[in-house]
Motif scaffolding. Structure first.
Motif, mmCIF file in Angstrom:
data_model
loop_
_atom_site.group_PDB
_atom_site.id
_atom_site.type_symbol
_atom_site.label_atom_id
_atom_site.label_comp_id
_atom_site.label_asym_id
_atom_site.label_seq_id
_atom_site.Cartn_x
_atom_site.Cartn_y
_atom_site.Cartn_z
ATOM 1 N N ALA A 49 0.949 -1.030 0.020
ATOM 2 C CA ALA A 49 -0.052 -0.067 0.140
ATOM 3 C C ALA A 49 0.771 1.501 0.060
ATOM 4 O O ALA A 49 0.512 2.464 -0.652
ATOM 5 C CB ALA A 49 -0.800 -0.012 1.203
ATOM 6 N N VAL A 50 2.092 1.395 0.781
ATOM 7 C CA VAL A 50 2.697 2.312 0.910
ATOM 8 C C VAL A 50 3.502 2.665 -0.404
ATOM 9 O O VAL A 50 3.708 3.705 -1.009
ATOM 10 C CB VAL A 50 3.928 2.208 2.139
ATOM 11 C CG1 VAL A 50 5.004 3.302 1.929
ATOM 12 C CG2 VAL A 50 3.328 2.496 3.293
ATOM 13 N N GLN A 51 3.959 1.419 -1.173
ATOM 14 C CA GLN A 51 4.702 1.555 -2.382
ATOM 15 C C GLN A 51 3.791 2.189 -3.470
ATOM 16 O O GLN A 51 4.206 3.046 -4.283
ATOM 17 C CB GLN A 51 5.386 0.317 -2.580
ATOM 18 C CG GLN A 51 6.366 -0.136 -1.778
ATOM 19 C CD GLN A 51 7.782 0.342 -2.205
ATOM 20 O OE1 GLN A 51 7.842 1.444 -2.392
ATOM 21 N NE2 GLN A 51 8.843 -0.512 -1.967
ATOM 22 N N ILE A 52 2.707 1.667 -3.619
ATOM 23 C CA ILE A 52 1.605 2.020 -4.560
ATOM 24 C C ILE A 52 1.203 3.648 -4.344
ATOM 25 O O ILE A 52 1.149 4.279 -5.376
ATOM 26 C CB ILE A 52 0.232 1.060 -4.534
ATOM 27 C CG1 ILE A 52 0.747 -0.075 -5.251
ATOM 28 C CG2 ILE A 52 -0.597 1.903 -5.483
ATOM 29 C CD1 ILE A 52 -0.174 -1.102 -5.325
ATOM 30 N N ALA A 53 1.081 4.172 -3.152
ATOM 31 C CA ALA A 53 0.599 5.306 -2.855
ATOM 32 C C ALA A 53 1.905 6.203 -3.230
ATOM 33 O O ALA A 53 1.534 7.232 -3.693
ATOM 34 C CB ALA A 53 0.306 5.726 -1.339
ATOM 35 N N GLY A 54 2.948 5.895 -3.167
ATOM 36 C CA GLY A 54 4.205 6.574 -3.249
ATOM 37 C C GLY A 54 4.351 6.914 -4.759
ATOM 38 O O GLY A 54 4.695 7.945 -5.366
ATOM 39 N N PHE A 55 4.056 5.674 -5.510
ATOM 40 C CA PHE A 55 4.016 5.790 -6.914
ATOM 41 C C PHE A 55 2.947 6.762 -7.648
ATOM 42 O O PHE A 55 3.483 7.535 -8.117
ATOM 43 C CB PHE A 55 3.996 4.590 -7.559
ATOM 44 C CG PHE A 55 3.756 4.345 -9.159
ATOM 45 C CD1 PHE A 55 5.126 4.188 -9.622
ATOM 46 C CD2 PHE A 55 2.743 4.379 -9.815
ATOM 47 C CE1 PHE A 55 5.043 4.171 -11.160
ATOM 48 C CE2 PHE A 55 2.860 4.509 -11.056
ATOM 49 C CZ PHE A 55 3.807 4.332 -11.844
ATOM 50 N N GLN A 56 1.666 6.800 -6.942
ATOM 51 C CA GLN A 56 0.596 7.449 -7.439
ATOM 52 C C GLN A 56 0.857 9.018 -7.186
ATOM 53 O O GLN A 56 0.690 10.212 -7.984
ATOM 54 C CB GLN A 56 -0.569 7.061 -6.759
ATOM 55 C CG GLN A 56 -1.468 5.626 -6.865
ATOM 56 C CD GLN A 56 -2.209 5.303 -6.073
ATOM 57 O OE1 GLN A 56 -2.009 5.130 -5.134
ATOM 58 N NE2 GLN A 56 -3.458 4.949 -6.832
ATOM 59 N N GLN A 57 1.640 9.235 -5.854
ATOM 60 C CA GLN A 57 2.098 10.589 -5.447
ATOM 61 C C GLN A 57 2.867 11.111 -6.563
ATOM 62 O O GLN A 57 2.949 12.142 -7.171
ATOM 63 C CB GLN A 57 2.544 10.699 -4.083
ATOM 64 C CG GLN A 57 2.739 12.060 -3.736
ATOM 65 C CD GLN A 57 3.116 12.250 -2.243
ATOM 66 O OE1 GLN A 57 3.682 11.359 -1.564
ATOM 67 N NE2 GLN A 57 3.194 13.391 -1.530
ATOM 68 N N ARG A 58 4.202 10.496 -6.722
ATOM 69 C CA ARG A 58 4.990 10.884 -7.719
ATOM 70 C C ARG A 58 4.612 11.154 -9.022
ATOM 71 O O ARG A 58 4.985 12.057 -9.685
ATOM 72 C CB ARG A 58 6.257 9.845 -7.612
ATOM 73 C CG ARG A 58 7.202 9.825 -6.467
ATOM 74 C CD ARG A 58 8.261 8.827 -6.526
ATOM 75 N NE ARG A 58 8.018 7.675 -6.710
ATOM 76 C CZ ARG A 58 7.811 6.752 -5.927
ATOM 77 N NH1 ARG A 58 7.792 6.966 -4.693
ATOM 78 N NH2 ARG A 58 7.404 5.423 -6.154
ATOM 79 N N GLN A 59 3.859 10.347 -9.669
ATOM 80 C CA GLN A 59 3.403 10.544 -10.934
ATOM 81 C C GLN A 59 2.239 11.196 -11.062
ATOM 82 O O GLN A 59 1.506 11.513 -12.259
ATOM 83 C CB GLN A 59 3.203 8.838 -11.412
ATOM 84 C CG GLN A 59 4.276 8.115 -11.634
ATOM 85 C CD GLN A 59 5.283 8.822 -12.273
ATOM 86 O OE1 GLN A 59 5.432 9.285 -13.239
ATOM 87 N NE2 GLN A 59 6.627 8.392 -11.638
#
Length: 219
Positions: free
Chosen positions: A67-77
């Motif tokens: 969940a943390v990794q996907i959230a980080g990806f969404q925020q960066r992109q």
């Protein structure tokens, strides 16, 4: 050229023709085509190859970490929730608390992000083998601007041949209508040798490798 020199040259030619040319060494068809992988750990070798061809690799030790990794990806992109059509992945994301779009509403207009499973991961080339046999079909790994893949370490194999045998063993005579090896984001340099990403498919490919026993790991 003098007559004596001519005779010397012809003599050398006759001598050479009298001796049969050595045969090339017989190949050993039982020996491996490729050298050993750079890393004895196939998962590490895949991660290195995958990033070498332009993929983004994220290791996830638990559902909470996913969940943390996907959230980080969404925020960066700067992207919203991904389209996810496979029931098994939907169940995992619900357990992890990750929002997703389960239907096809406005898919064509808003397909910024799609998340799918895969059949195998190839360590040699860093390729992701996907098929049309899942609920994601043909579209979800091709049409969105960015393609996310959720996979497990147990899906990593060393060579492309092994990946194809995995598919053959899984489906038998009922092979999928489409099997594709994806090696990094879509790219082309056909026009004036200028590299363009996303010309024939997603311009970004990211893989989230979730531990096989992640559901059993306490958050």
């Amino acid at each position: 050229m003098s007559e004596s020199s001519r005779d010397v040259v012809l003599a050398r030619i006759r001598q050479g023709l009298a001796q049969p040319a050595p045969l090339p060494p017989r190949p050993n068809f039982a020996s491996p085509v490729h050298p050993p992988l750079n890393n004895s750990d196939a998962v590490v070798a895949f991660a290195e190859s995958f990033q070498r061809v332009g993929g983004e690799f994220y290791y996830c030790e638990s559902l909470a970490h996913l969940a943390v990794q996907i959230a980080g990806f969404q925020q960066r992109q700067q992207v919203g929730a991904p389209y996810v059509w496979e029931p098994q992945i939907q169940a995992l994301l619900r357990a992890a608390g990750v929002a997703f779009k389960a239907d096809e509403a406005d898919f064509v207009e808003h397909a910024d992000l799609g998340l799918t499973s895969c059949e195998a991961l190839v360590a040699r080339t860093g390729s992701v083998l996907v098929s049309a046999a899942t609920a994601s079909g043909r579209r979800l790994s091709i049409y969105p601007d960015q393609h996310l893949v959720l996979a497990r370490p147990s899906q990593v194999v060393a060579e492309i041949g092994e990946a194809l045998r995995v598919v053959q063993a899984k489906f038998g005579a009922q092979m999928p209508s489409m099997v594709s090896l994806t090696s990094g984001p879509s790219r082309t340099a056909d026009i004036e040798k200028t590299l363009v990403l996303g010309a024939h498919g997603p311009r970004r490919l990211a893989l989230f490798l979730l531990e096989d026993d992640a559901e059993l790991i306490p958050n």
